[in-house]
Design a protein around this motif. Sequence first.
Motif, PDB file in Angstrom:
ATOM      1  N   UNK A 260       1.487   1.022  -7.510  1.00 45.24           N
ATOM      2  CA  UNK A 260       1.297   1.527  -6.148  1.00 45.24           C
ATOM      3  C   UNK A 260       0.870   2.995  -6.165  1.00 45.24           C
ATOM      4  N   UNK A 261       1.325   3.751  -7.154  1.00 43.82           N
ATOM      5  CA  UNK A 261       0.851   5.126  -7.330  1.00 43.82           C
ATOM      6  C   UNK A 261      -0.667   5.146  -7.511  1.00 43.82           C
ATOM      7  N   UNK A 262      -1.167   4.265  -8.379  1.00 46.21           N
ATOM      8  CA  UNK A 262      -2.613   4.174  -8.587  1.00 46.21           C
ATOM      9  C   UNK A 262      -3.316   3.705  -7.315  1.00 46.21           C
ATOM     10  N   UNK A 263      -2.656   2.819  -6.564  1.00 45.04           N
ATOM     11  CA  UNK A 263      -3.176   2.363  -5.276  1.00 45.04           C
ATOM     12  C   UNK A 263      -3.367   3.554  -4.346  1.00 45.04           C
ATOM     13  N   UNK A 264      -2.346   4.412  -4.238  1.00 40.56           N
ATOM     14  CA  UNK A 264      -2.440   5.590  -3.372  1.00 40.56           C
ATOM     15  C   UNK A 264      -3.501   6.565  -3.839  1.00 40.56           C
ATOM     16  N   UNK A 265      -3.599   6.764  -5.156  1.00 39.77           N
ATOM     17  CA  UNK A 265      -4.633   7.639  -5.710  1.00 39.77           C
ATOM     18  C   UNK A 265      -6.012   7.164  -5.302  1.00 39.77           C
TER      19      UNK A 265
ATOM     20  N   UNK B 155       7.411   5.212  -1.631  1.00 35.43           N
ATOM     21  CA  UNK B 155       7.103   6.617  -1.899  1.00 35.43           C
ATOM     22  C   UNK B 155       5.933   6.757  -2.865  1.00 35.43           C
ATOM     23  N   UNK B 156       5.667   5.734  -3.666  1.00 29.64           N
ATOM     24  CA  UNK B 156       4.606   5.825  -4.668  1.00 29.64           C
ATOM     25  C   UNK B 156       3.238   5.992  -4.030  1.00 29.64           C
ATOM     26  N   UNK B 157       3.026   5.381  -2.868  1.00 31.55           N
ATOM     27  CA  UNK B 157       1.725   5.468  -2.220  1.00 31.55           C
ATOM     28  C   UNK B 157       1.417   6.912  -1.838  1.00 31.55           C
ATOM     29  N   UNK B 158       2.412   7.601  -1.315  1.00 30.12           N
ATOM     30  CA  UNK B 158       2.208   8.998  -0.944  1.00 30.12           C
ATOM     31  C   UNK B 158       2.147   9.900  -2.178  1.00 30.12           C
ATOM     32  N   UNK B 159       2.852   9.517  -3.225  1.00 33.57           N
ATOM     33  CA  UNK B 159       2.723  10.262  -4.482  1.00 33.57           C
ATOM     34  C   UNK B 159       1.292  10.155  -5.005  1.00 33.57           C
ATOM     35  N   UNK B 160       0.664   8.998  -4.812  1.00 34.17           N
ATOM     36  CA  UNK B 160      -0.741   8.842  -5.184  1.00 34.17           C
ATOM     37  C   UNK B 160      -1.640   9.741  -4.364  1.00 34.17           C
TER      38      UNK B 160
ATOM     39  N   UNK C 261       5.180  12.582   4.104  1.00 32.55           N
ATOM     40  CA  UNK C 261       5.237  11.127   4.190  1.00 32.55           C
ATOM     41  C   UNK C 261       6.382  10.548   3.381  1.00 32.55           C
ATOM     42  N   UNK C 262       6.630  11.100   2.195  1.00 35.10           N
ATOM     43  CA  UNK C 262       7.744  10.624   1.368  1.00 35.10           C
ATOM     44  C   UNK C 262       9.077  10.882   2.069  1.00 35.10           C
TER      45      UNK C 262
END
Length: 440
Positions: free
Chosen positions: A25-30, A149-154, A293-294
Motif C-alpha cells: 500500500x505504501x507503493x500504491x500511495x507513492x 496509514x501506508x497510503x499517506x506514507x506513500x 492524513x495519517x
Amino acid sequence: MSRLAPSARGSRLALLVVGLCWLAVLFDGLDMFIYGSVLPHLLETKTFGITADQAGDLGSYATFGMLVGALTAGTVADRIGRKRLMIGCVTLFSLASGICALSGSVAVFGLGRTLAGVGLGGLLPTAISMVSDYAPRGRGALVIGLLMTAHHAGGILSAYVAKWLVDPVGWRAAFWVCVVPLAFAPVLVKLLPESLSFLVAKGRTDEAHALAARYDVELPAADGKKSAADRWDALLALFRGREWIQTLLYWLASFGGLLLVYGVATWLPTLMRTEGYELASALTFVVVFNLGGIVGMLVAGRAADTFGAPRISAIWFALTAAGVYLLSVHLPMGVTTLVVFLTGVFLNSAQTMIYATVSIRSTPDNRATAVGWTSGMGRFGAVFGPWLGGQLLAAGHGDWGFTAFALAGLSSMVFIGIAALRTARPGARAGVDQELVTAH
C-alpha cells in the motif's frame, strides 16, 4: 531452541502479512501521488507541450482506472485468489509507471496512468481483506487502521522523490522509482500466504484449517454468496419508499467528498505554486498534508465513536472547506503549514465518515450494498476533481481552484448533514469498521 507458542506464531504471521501489505500500500500511495508531485515541473517545462487542461485530464485517467480496478477487484479475487490479485496489482502499476517513464507523448503517458490506476484501485481493498484474515483476535480494526496509514506514507515519499530527483535528474527518474516495487512482487510470491477467506470460499477447507491451526488464527466463517437476484433486490431496496432521498443524499455527499480528496491530492503542489510559493515549499506541503492524513485516520474513528459519525463527517467537511479556502490566501509560511496539516487531518477522514454513516444507518442485510454503491458513486467525483482543477487553471482561474474545492466540501457537509437528520436504524453497528475502510 523451543518452538514458538501458537499465539506467538499467530502474532508472527500477522506481523508478516500486515508488513507485506503495508509495503504494498505504501507503493500504491507513492504511485498515486507521484503525478501531483511532478506536475508543477511538467507544466513549467511544457513537457509534451502539456497544457493545464490536459494535465487535469491525465489526473482523471488514473482515478478512472482506480474506479475500474475497485469495481472488478472482488470478482477477480474470487476467481484467482487475493494473493495473486495483490501480486498482479503491484506488477501492473509498477510496469505502468515504466510506460510513463518511457513515454514520448501525452497519449502514451495517459495510457500508463490509466493502467496504473487499475492496479491502484484493485490493491487497497484486496490488501484490507488480507490483513483482516490474519489479524490477531480482537485487533482487526487496529491493523486496518495501521494499513491505511501506508497510503499517506506513500504520498510523503512521493514528495521527497520529486524534491530529490526532478530538478537534478528529470521527471522521468521519479517514475522509474515507481517501477522499483516490481522487485517486491517476488517477495509477495514467496512470503505472502493465501487469504483464508478465499480458501474457505473455494472449498479448500483442509488447507485453510491447517494454516489457521498452525498459526493460531481464527478461521473465517463461510461466506454465503448472494445470487444476482439477491444483489439486484438489495440495490432496489435503496430506492423503495422514501429511501431514494436518503440514498441520493449519501451519493451526492460521497461525490463531493472524493472530488475534494483527489482534486486536492492532484493539484495541491501546482496550486500552491500559483499562490507564489517555491516548488520546494509546495512539495513540503504535500509531506505535511499526508502527515495530517495519517493523524486524521487515527483520530477520526475515536471522535465518531464519541460524537457520532454523521456529526463528525459534517463538522470535518466544514473544517476541510475552511482550510482549503484559506490555502488560497498567501499567509506566513508557518501559518500556511499549519493550515495544510489540519486540512490533511480533516479532509482524508471526512470521506471515511460518510461510509461510517451509511453503514450505521443501513440494515445488516443491505449494508454492504449501501456502502459499496455510495463508494462507487463517489468515485465519479474522484474522476471529476482532477479534471476540474485543470480546467480552472487552463482558463486562467487557478486562484479559484481552492475555492472550487472548498465549495465541494461545503456541499458534502450539507448533504451528509441533511441525511443525518433521518432517524438512525438501531442495531446496525456490527461490521462497520471493515466495510467503511474497504469502501475508501
